[in-house]
Design a protein around this motif. Structure first.
Motif, PDB file in Angstrom:
ATOM      1  N   THR A   1       9.273  -3.880  -4.677  1.00 29.26           N
ATOM      2  CA  THR A   1       8.983  -3.477  -6.053  1.00 29.26           C
ATOM      3  C   THR A   1       8.759  -1.974  -6.222  1.00 29.26           C
ATOM      4  O   THR A   1       8.715  -1.482  -7.350  1.00 29.26           O
ATOM      5  CB  THR A   1       7.754  -4.239  -6.597  1.00 29.26           C
ATOM      6  N   ASP A   2       8.575  -1.259  -5.101  1.00 29.30           N
ATOM      7  CA  ASP A   2       8.410   0.198  -5.181  1.00 29.30           C
ATOM      8  C   ASP A   2       9.025   0.870  -3.962  1.00 29.30           C
ATOM      9  O   ASP A   2       9.953   1.691  -4.096  1.00 29.30           O
ATOM     10  CB  ASP A   2       6.915   0.546  -5.312  1.00 29.30           C
ATOM     11  N   ALA A   3       8.578   0.509  -2.756  1.00 30.44           N
ATOM     12  CA  ALA A   3       9.090   1.163  -1.541  1.00 30.44           C
ATOM     13  C   ALA A   3      10.611   1.056  -1.460  1.00 30.44           C
ATOM     14  O   ALA A   3      11.278   1.953  -0.949  1.00 30.44           O
ATOM     15  CB  ALA A   3       8.448   0.555  -0.299  1.00 30.44           C
TER      16      ALA A   3
ATOM     17  N   GLY B   1      -3.198  -1.116  -6.505  1.00 31.65           N
ATOM     18  CA  GLY B   1      -2.169  -2.057  -6.068  1.00 31.65           C
ATOM     19  C   GLY B   1      -1.012  -2.119  -7.044  1.00 31.65           C
ATOM     20  O   GLY B   1      -1.072  -2.849  -8.037  1.00 31.65           O
ATOM     21  N   HIS B   2       0.059  -1.319  -6.756  1.00 35.12           N
ATOM     22  CA  HIS B   2       1.179  -1.310  -7.707  1.00 35.12           C
ATOM     23  C   HIS B   2       2.468  -1.914  -7.149  1.00 35.12           C
ATOM     24  O   HIS B   2       3.509  -1.835  -7.779  1.00 35.12           O
ATOM     25  CB  HIS B   2       1.396   0.093  -8.299  1.00 35.12           C
ATOM     26  N   GLU B   3       2.379  -2.553  -5.973  1.00 34.87           N
ATOM     27  CA  GLU B   3       3.539  -3.313  -5.444  1.00 34.87           C
ATOM     28  C   GLU B   3       3.078  -4.754  -5.345  1.00 34.87           C
ATOM     29  O   GLU B   3       2.517  -5.166  -4.332  1.00 34.87           O
ATOM     30  CB  GLU B   3       3.883  -2.826  -4.035  1.00 34.87           C
TER      31      GLU B   3
ATOM     32  N   VAL C   1       0.865  -1.196   0.000  1.00 35.23           N
ATOM     33  CA  VAL C   1       0.000   0.000   0.000  1.00 35.23           C
ATOM     34  C   VAL C   1       0.891   1.232   0.000  1.00 35.23           C
ATOM     35  O   VAL C   1       1.587   1.500   0.980  1.00 35.23           O
ATOM     36  CB  VAL C   1      -0.896   0.007   1.255  1.00 35.23           C
ATOM     37  N   CYS C   2       0.869   1.975  -1.114  1.00 33.73           N
ATOM     38  CA  CYS C   2       1.789   3.104  -1.292  1.00 33.73           C
ATOM     39  C   CYS C   2       1.068   4.430  -1.093  1.00 33.73           C
ATOM     40  O   CYS C   2      -0.086   4.597  -1.477  1.00 33.73           O
ATOM     41  CB  CYS C   2       2.389   3.034  -2.694  1.00 33.73           C
ATOM     42  N   HIS C   3       1.804   5.396  -0.538  1.00 35.66           N
ATOM     43  CA  HIS C   3       1.234   6.735  -0.297  1.00 35.66           C
ATOM     44  C   HIS C   3       0.839   7.429  -1.606  1.00 35.66           C
ATOM     45  O   HIS C   3      -0.020   8.306  -1.605  1.00 35.66           O
ATOM     46  CB  HIS C   3       2.258   7.590   0.472  1.00 35.66           C
ATOM     47  N   SER C   4       1.450   7.026  -2.721  1.00 34.47           N
ATOM     48  CA  SER C   4       1.085   7.656  -4.005  1.00 34.47           C
ATOM     49  C   SER C   4      -0.399   7.476  -4.293  1.00 34.47           C
ATOM     50  O   SER C   4      -1.034   8.351  -4.889  1.00 34.47           O
ATOM     51  CB  SER C   4       1.898   7.045  -5.153  1.00 34.47           C
ATOM     52  N   ASP C   5      -0.965   6.340  -3.886  1.00 32.53           N
ATOM     53  CA  ASP C   5      -2.400   6.121  -4.112  1.00 32.53           C
ATOM     54  C   ASP C   5      -3.221   7.196  -3.390  1.00 32.53           C
ATOM     55  O   ASP C   5      -4.243   7.655  -3.911  1.00 32.53           O
ATOM     56  CB  ASP C   5      -2.824   4.722  -3.642  1.00 32.53           C
TER      57      ASP C   5
ATOM     58  N   GLY D   1       6.541   1.603   8.507  1.00 30.44           N
ATOM     59  CA  GLY D   1       7.055   0.872   7.343  1.00 30.44           C
ATOM     60  C   GLY D   1       5.969   0.775   6.287  1.00 30.44           C
ATOM     61  O   GLY D   1       5.419   1.778   5.864  1.00 30.44           O
ATOM     62  N   ARG D   2       5.637  -0.457   5.883  1.00 28.61           N
ATOM     63  CA  ARG D   2       4.693  -0.644   4.783  1.00 28.61           C
ATOM     64  C   ARG D   2       3.497  -1.500   5.196  1.00 28.61           C
ATOM     65  O   ARG D   2       3.676  -2.518   5.876  1.00 28.61           O
ATOM     66  CB  ARG D   2       5.422  -1.381   3.645  1.00 28.61           C
ATOM     67  N   ALA D   3       2.305  -1.121   4.762  1.00 31.21           N
ATOM     68  CA  ALA D   3       1.140  -1.999   4.886  1.00 31.21           C
ATOM     69  C   ALA D   3       1.127  -2.917   3.670  1.00 31.21           C
ATOM     70  O   ALA D   3       1.363  -2.470   2.544  1.00 31.21           O
ATOM     71  CB  ALA D   3      -0.139  -1.182   4.936  1.00 31.21           C
TER      72      ALA D   3
HETATM   73 ZN    ZN Z   1       4.151   3.718  -5.125  1.00 34.56          ZN
END
Ligand code: ZN
Ligand code: NAD
Ligand code: ZN
Length: 361
Positions: A152-154, A61-63, A37-41, A338-340
């Protein structure tokens, strides 16, 4: 299958029932095991219509990490069942940049209906994702998908920026990381893994500074008016060799420009949309300031190798697909360390029948 979709600009995303895609010629169907889950969304949810020329709706969902489920006609590899990471930026595949693996900078991006998986194309917040070509898949062996997804992104995005900054990050150098969230906490570890630079972390949230310390930052600085002076105490009066800004607001870009040294470089990775008034005197002599966007597929292989070797590890909190909206609101509230990571297989909604499994050719 159940999918979490971005349906209209300015409207929160929502669940929808969509058919499980069938891979056409050249395509690969992947069963999603984990999606970050990226902040860009969150920026995308907030942007007005017309900001990006994408066709809506699409699944977010891009990761994305998963297992190859079925191959379309003409696709021979990877084998069904192979665990893969999806390389997220999807370019034309044939321009010079794409041939160099830099689909993030595809020369024909303006002609593409989207930027990549979960960004104009259907992404990984669903049980399956359709990938247009096997060139966009990187086998991950037995790596934990929950760890692989954020790579893949973070991790890939800061890795790309840090690699570009490596010539400046000589022994005795200093690097400043602003914003120790999903990307920033990976940046601290990547800097430690591939450069001799001393890392100074900046965040407005004490919990994120604690995370920075845990993942190896040498110094922690609270954001705010006193941040520039505090950073200079550690980097010395000349300034930092490189600054990586994972926020990108007026305030953070100004801070970066203040603490970078002559001939140093500021990398604005965060897309908060801040601006900076450039003049001959607004930044030290010969210091450069640039954005960076995502990374190349070769860099993704490199970053996955770092992860496989235990050199970088994502701090993760996992959620069922059913709870994805909670993950986004917690991220917005600054409440994710960190990351969700979403685990679509844990969705309670039954998958539609009639899918012809493993249609290999
Ligand atoms: Zn992203
Ligand atoms: P995140 O929400 O996980 O992390 C952001 C961090 O910044 C948080 O720790 C927060 O406390 C901190 N922060 C916020 N305002 C601050 C301030 N004024 N000073 C210091 N720290 C502050 O977000 P993320 O998923 O890591 O993404 C970070 C940014 O990078 C977002 O803008 C995202 O859209 C962007 N991004 C860009 C690319 C790219 O290719 N350029 C790729 C992915 C994400
Ligand atoms: Zn291209």
């Amino acid at each position: 299958m159940k999918a979490f979709r971005f349906v209209a600009w300015g409207r929160p995303p929502e669940f929808a029932e969509v058919p499980i895609p069938e891979p056409g010629p050249g395509q690969v169907l992947v069963k999603v095991t984990a999606a970050g889950v990226c902040h860009s969304d969150l920026h995308i949810f907030d942007w007005p219509a017309g900001m990006l020329p994408w066709k809506l709706p699409f699944t977010l969902g891009h990761e994305v990490v998963g297992k190859v489920e079925a191959l379309g006609p003409g696709v021979k590899a990877p084998e069904i069942g192979t665990a893969v990471a999806v390389y997220g930026p999807w370019g034309c595949g044939t321009c010079r940049a794409c041939r160099m693996g830099m689909e993030n900078y595809c020369e024909r991006s303006a002609e593409m209906p989207g930027a990549g998986v979960g960004l104009g194309f259907d992404g990984g917040m669903a049980e399956y994702v359709l990938v247009p070509s096997p060139r966009l898949l990187i086998p991950i062996g037995d790596m934990d998908p929950i760890q692989a997804a954020p790579m893949t992104d973070a991790a890939l995005t800061p890795y790309h920026a840090i690699k570009a900054g490596l010539p400046l990050l000589v022994p005795g150098s200093t690097a400043v990381v602003i914003g120790v969230g999903g990307l920033g906490h990976m940046a601290v570890q990547i800097l430690d893994a591939i450069s001799p630079a001393t890392v100074i972390a900046v965040d407005k949230d004490q919990r994120k500074l604690d995370l920075a310390k845990r993942v190896g930052a040498a110094q922690m600085v609270p954001a705010g008016e006193k941040a520039a002076d505090a950073i200079r105490k550690f980097v010395g009066p000349v300034g930092a060799n490189a600054v990586f800004d994972f926020v990108g607001s007026d305030e953070t870009i100004a801070l970066a420009a203040k603490v970078v040294r002559p001939a140093g470089r500021v990398f604005v990775v965060g897309i908060a949309g801040g601006s900076f008034a450039f003049s001959f005197f607004s930044i030290p002599y010969e210091a450069a300031i640039s954005s960076t966007y995502w990374g190349s597929s070769v860099e993704l292989q490199e970053v996955l190798a770092l992860a496989a070797g235990g050199k970088v590890k994502a701090a993760v909190e996992t959620f069922a697909l059913d709870d994805v909206a909670t993950a986004y609101s917690r991220l917005r509230a600054g409440d994710i360390e960190g990351r969700a990571v979403i685990l679509p297989a844990s969705s309670k909604v039954p998958v539609g029948a009639g899918f012809e499994k493993a249609r290999a050719n």
